[in-house]
Design an enzyme around this catalytic site. Structure first.
Site, PDB file in Angstrom:
ATOM      1  N   SER A 168       0.863  -1.192   0.000  1.00 11.25           N
ATOM      2  CA  SER A 168       0.000   0.000   0.000  1.00 11.25           C
ATOM      3  C   SER A 168       0.891   1.230   0.000  1.00 11.25           C
ATOM      4  O   SER A 168       2.077   1.132   0.365  1.00 11.25           O
ATOM      5  CB  SER A 168      -0.854  -0.017   1.272  1.00 11.25           C
ATOM      6  OG  SER A 168      -1.504   1.217   1.455  1.00 11.25           O
ATOM      7  N   TYR A 181      -2.028  -1.306  10.329  1.00  8.75           N
ATOM      8  CA  TYR A 181      -2.043  -1.522   8.881  1.00  8.75           C
ATOM      9  C   TYR A 181      -0.716  -1.060   8.266  1.00  8.75           C
ATOM     10  O   TYR A 181      -0.048  -1.818   7.545  1.00  8.75           O
ATOM     11  CB  TYR A 181      -3.214  -0.743   8.283  1.00  8.75           C
ATOM     12  CG  TYR A 181      -3.405  -0.895   6.796  1.00  8.75           C
ATOM     13  CD1 TYR A 181      -3.919  -2.074   6.251  1.00  8.75           C
ATOM     14  CD2 TYR A 181      -3.090   0.144   5.918  1.00  8.75           C
ATOM     15  CE1 TYR A 181      -4.114  -2.201   4.871  1.00  8.75           C
ATOM     16  CE2 TYR A 181      -3.290   0.018   4.547  1.00  8.75           C
ATOM     17  CZ  TYR A 181      -3.799  -1.156   4.032  1.00  8.75           C
ATOM     18  OH  TYR A 181      -3.988  -1.283   2.678  1.00  8.75           O
TER      19      TYR A 181
HETATM   20  N1  LIG Z   1      -8.735  -0.365  -0.949  1.00  7.04           N
HETATM   21  C1  LIG Z   1      -7.682   0.447  -0.936  1.00  7.04           C
HETATM   22  O1  LIG Z   1      -7.825   1.681  -0.964  1.00  7.04           O
HETATM   23  C2  LIG Z   1      -6.284  -0.136  -0.909  1.00  7.04           C
HETATM   24  C3  LIG Z   1      -5.192   0.721  -1.117  1.00  7.04           C
HETATM   25  C4  LIG Z   1      -3.905   0.195  -1.103  1.00  7.04           C
HETATM   26  C5  LIG Z   1      -3.716  -1.154  -0.893  1.00  7.04           C
HETATM   27  N2  LIG Z   1      -4.786  -1.973  -0.685  1.00  7.04           N
HETATM   28  C6  LIG Z   1      -4.529  -3.397  -0.469  1.00  7.04           C
HETATM   29  O2  LIG Z   1      -5.109  -4.114  -1.535  1.00  7.04           O
HETATM   30  C7  LIG Z   1      -5.530  -5.399  -1.065  1.00  7.04           C
HETATM   31  C8  LIG Z   1      -7.004  -5.594  -1.410  1.00  7.04           C
HETATM   32  O3  LIG Z   1      -7.733  -4.556  -0.800  1.00  7.04           O
HETATM   33  P1  LIG Z   1      -9.301  -4.317  -1.086  1.00  7.04           P
HETATM   34  O4  LIG Z   1      -9.615  -2.949  -0.688  1.00  7.04           O
HETATM   35  O5  LIG Z   1      -9.622  -4.806  -2.424  1.00  7.04           O
HETATM   36  O6  LIG Z   1      -9.932  -5.300   0.027  1.00  7.04           O
HETATM   37  P2  LIG Z   1     -11.406  -5.895   0.156  1.00  7.04           P
HETATM   38  O7  LIG Z   1     -11.735  -5.843   1.604  1.00  7.04           O
HETATM   39  O8  LIG Z   1     -12.353  -5.292  -0.807  1.00  7.04           O
HETATM   40  O9  LIG Z   1     -11.179  -7.436  -0.275  1.00  7.04           O
HETATM   41  C9  LIG Z   1     -10.315  -8.257   0.449  1.00  7.04           C
HETATM   42  C10 LIG Z   1     -10.586  -9.709   0.100  1.00  7.04           C
HETATM   43  O10 LIG Z   1      -9.684 -10.510   0.897  1.00  7.04           O
HETATM   44  C11 LIG Z   1     -10.397 -11.586   1.475  1.00  7.04           C
HETATM   45  N3  LIG Z   1      -9.732 -11.970   2.737  1.00  7.04           N
HETATM   46  C12 LIG Z   1      -9.664 -11.255   3.884  1.00  7.04           C
HETATM   47  N4  LIG Z   1      -8.979 -11.953   4.817  1.00  7.04           N
HETATM   48  C13 LIG Z   1      -8.595 -13.124   4.249  1.00  7.04           C
HETATM   49  C14 LIG Z   1      -7.877 -14.249   4.698  1.00  7.04           C
HETATM   50  N5  LIG Z   1      -7.412 -14.331   5.948  1.00  7.04           N
HETATM   51  N6  LIG Z   1      -7.662 -15.269   3.835  1.00  7.04           N
HETATM   52  C15 LIG Z   1      -8.149 -15.221   2.566  1.00  7.04           C
HETATM   53  N7  LIG Z   1      -8.862 -14.187   2.085  1.00  7.04           N
HETATM   54  C16 LIG Z   1      -9.082 -13.148   2.919  1.00  7.04           C
HETATM   55  C17 LIG Z   1     -11.805 -11.053   1.692  1.00  7.04           C
HETATM   56  O11 LIG Z   1     -12.752 -12.115   1.790  1.00  7.04           O
HETATM   57  C18 LIG Z   1     -12.009 -10.185   0.457  1.00  7.04           C
HETATM   58  O12 LIG Z   1     -12.546 -10.908  -0.619  1.00  7.04           O
HETATM   59  C19 LIG Z   1      -5.251  -5.423   0.431  1.00  7.04           C
HETATM   60  O13 LIG Z   1      -4.019  -6.052   0.683  1.00  7.04           O
HETATM   61  C20 LIG Z   1      -5.182  -3.949   0.782  1.00  7.04           C
HETATM   62  O14 LIG Z   1      -4.419  -3.701   1.926  1.00  7.04           O
HETATM   63  C21 LIG Z   1      -6.071  -1.493  -0.698  1.00  7.04           C
END
Ligand SMILES: NC(=O)c1ccc[n+]([C@@H]2O[C@H](COP(=O)([O-])OP(=O)(O)OC[C@H]3O[C@@H](n4cnc5c(N)ncnc54)[C@H](O)[C@@H]3O)[C@@H](O)[C@H]2O)c1
Length: 293
Positions: A168, A181
């Protein structure tokens, strides 16, 4: 029939031919059932890859897999249930992959969670929950993915594969009242560099991608639990009266004035896979919000 011209024609031609870096490769995306992960799965499939959708939410993964297979008219995706914090579950997932496709070219460690909170108030339980998924999960996944990938390289010594962690922008700079985080995401870059040094001898490249805020994704835009709603209710953005005000506040933090989208992240994936002369890097995809030193 509508005529496709200009840029659209190039895009549709590319999609028909696939993207060379990933075409016919086998990829696995953890957390692939929704959000960034779902977007990556969709893009990779349309670029010609075979994709495992690995998620705790097996119903969501299965539904997505069925939809995509139907659209493609063949089995391009497989749904897998996994908990990335559980060694046995991850080992079973990789065994399944070995038995089904015999190998894996691209492992994307995307599953992640976020629980924000003041360091003075946050419970140890919440801190450990975030650390388990966002930091320890990357270790467990790399442990079992790298074993399978190393075997693929043995016969020729010329078979490259990729492990990609989705970190991130909060893995590159601190995040106020969001230490669990940011700490886990910083830590995952330390793991990336260390694993890269070790696994280079197996031709496994290990890199991370550091996306900016995915403002259109469920984490931010969910109408009940999304961060826009939470921040509006909590008065976190001074003077904000509507969800649109909160969104604009976050867009204005980005020099390019918009949130990060899956297509931006997938371009970084294509670069990382295509580039055979780089490993151990953390690639920012933030519209200029975070710049490397
Ligand atoms: N959304 C943002 O703004 C953002 C920004 C930078 C980085 N990220 C990173 O991108 C990645 C995805 O983020 P997102 O916003 O799409 O998340 P999200 O919450 O929309 O989706 C996360 C998915 O991971 C699954 N999950 C959660 N815990 C799990 C586990 N223990 N085992 C298997 N599956 C699991 C959930 O069921 C879900 O389908 C993450 O690593 C997040 O930190 C997100």
């Amino acid at each position: 029939m509508a005529r496709i011209s200009g840029k659209d024609a190039v895009v549709s031609q590319e999609k028909a031919q696939g993207i060379p870096a990933v075409k016919d490769k086998v990829a696995l995306v953890t957390g692939g059932a929704q959000g960034f992960g779902e977007g990556m799965v969709r893009e990779l499939v349309s670029a010609g890859a075979y994709v495992y959708i690995a998620d705790m939410n097996i119903d969501g993964a299965t539904q997505l897999s069925e939809t995509l297979n139907q659209e493609q008219g063949s089995t391009r995706t497989f749904a897998l249930k996994v908990n990335v914090t559980d060694e046995e579950s991850v080992e079973a997932m990789m065994d399944h992959v070995a038995k089904t496709t015999g190998g894996l070219d691209i492992f994307i460690s995307n599953a992640g969670v976020l629980k924000a909170g003041s360091v003075k108030e946050m419970t140890l339980r919440d801190f450990q929950f975030v650390t388990d998924v966002d930091y320890t999960g990357f270790f467990i996944c790399t442990k079992f993915a790298s074993r399978l990938m190393a075997v693929q390289n043995k016969p020729t010594g010329e078979y490259f594969s990729d492990i990609i962690g989705i970190s991130s922008k909060s893995g590159l700079e601190g995040s106020n009242k969001n230490g669990a985080y940011a700490g886990a995401k910083f830590g995952s870059i330390g793991l990336t560099q260390s694993f890269a040094l070790e696994l280079v001898s197996d031709n496994i490249k290990v890199n991370s991608i550091c996306p900016g805020n995915f403002l259109d994704g469920p984490l931010w835009s969910d109408p009940d639990r999304g961060l826009f709603v939470q921040y509006l209710k909590a008065g976190k953005v001074p003077g904000a009266k509507t969800l649109g005000d909160v969104r604009k506040f976050y867009e204005d933090k980005v020099p390019m004035k918009r949130g990060c989208e899956t297509k931006d992240v997938v371009k970084a994936i294509y670069y990382i896979v295509d580039q055979k002369y780089e490993t151990g890097q953390a690639v920012p995809v933030t519209g200029g919000q975070v710049m490397l030193n």
